[in-house]
Design an enzyme around this catalytic site. Structure first.
Site: not given
Length: 218
Positions: A89, A153, A182
């Site tokens: 991430d 995300k 996400k």
């Protein structure tokens, strides 16, 4: 839906301990979460605990502010992969974005994405939607969506505003179906989690994961 299988069970506070990571992993096995998301220091430990399970190990790159050099982020990626991370991430360079330096952001992406793809790992790009304008979010969808990242995300959880229904809806509208979303940052209830899924999220990052699952079972 079994909501647990769509959650990254997360601990990213700077005071994280080995014992807390151990508990995070055992909870993830018990509830069958999609992944645990841990600081880079704990990737090896999490991987060892979860090695014979379906729970993935995620970690963060350039976290939480995103302004570390491209070379530093690349080094973080390589070390995380060596330690056993399945999913990465990465926070984009928000300072570059706010200075309208999209060339820098493209260069960052073009340096890191091929390395992650060559190792068959998953990349989630954190754009920190809570501090971006709608136009900036759309530009991020264009840049990262066309490049073929796995997930866009919303947030780190460290900005003043985390995930929002509005941001997820906007992202879903401007991304191809193949690019997942996400949502993370401030997701503490099942009602909010469900609303984010309805808006188009595919995965959630939560530290209140168990509470959310238990609420969903009621």
């Amino acid at each position: 839906m079994n909501i647990a299988s769509y959650i990254d069970h997360t601990i990213l506070k700077p005071t994280t301990t080995v014992a807390e990571v151990g508990k995070l992993c055992s909870d993830a096995m018990q509830y069958e979460f999609a992944a645990v998301c841990v600081p880079p220091l704990f990737v090896k430990q999490a991987k060892a605990i979860l090695q014979n399970t379906n729970v993935k190990v995620a970690t963060v790159i350039g976290f939480p502010f995103g302004y570390s050099a491209i070379e530093a982020k690349l080094a973080e990626v390589l070390l995380a992969i060596v330690d056993g991370a399945d999913e990465l991430d990465m926070v984009i360079n928000i300072a570059a974005l706010k200075n309208n330096d999209w060339q820098y952001l493209a260069s960052e992406l073009n340096t890191i994405l091929p390395v992650i793809k060559s190792k068959q790992k998953v990349i989630k790009i954190i754009i920190e939607s809570g501090i971006l304008t709608n136009e900036e979010i759309i530009q991020c969808c264009d840049l990262y969506g066309i490049a073929g990242v796995d997930f866009l995300k919303t947030s780190t959880g460290y900005a003043e505003k985390g995930a929002s229904i509005e941001a997820v809806t906007l992202m879903r509208t401007h991304l191809a179906d193949t690019i997942k979303i996400k949502a993370s940052g401030g997701i503490k209830t099942y009602a909010f989690a469900k609303a984010l899924f309805n808006a188009g999220a595919d995965r959630l990052g939560c530290s209140s994961s168990i509470q959310i699952v238990e609420e969903s079972n009621k």
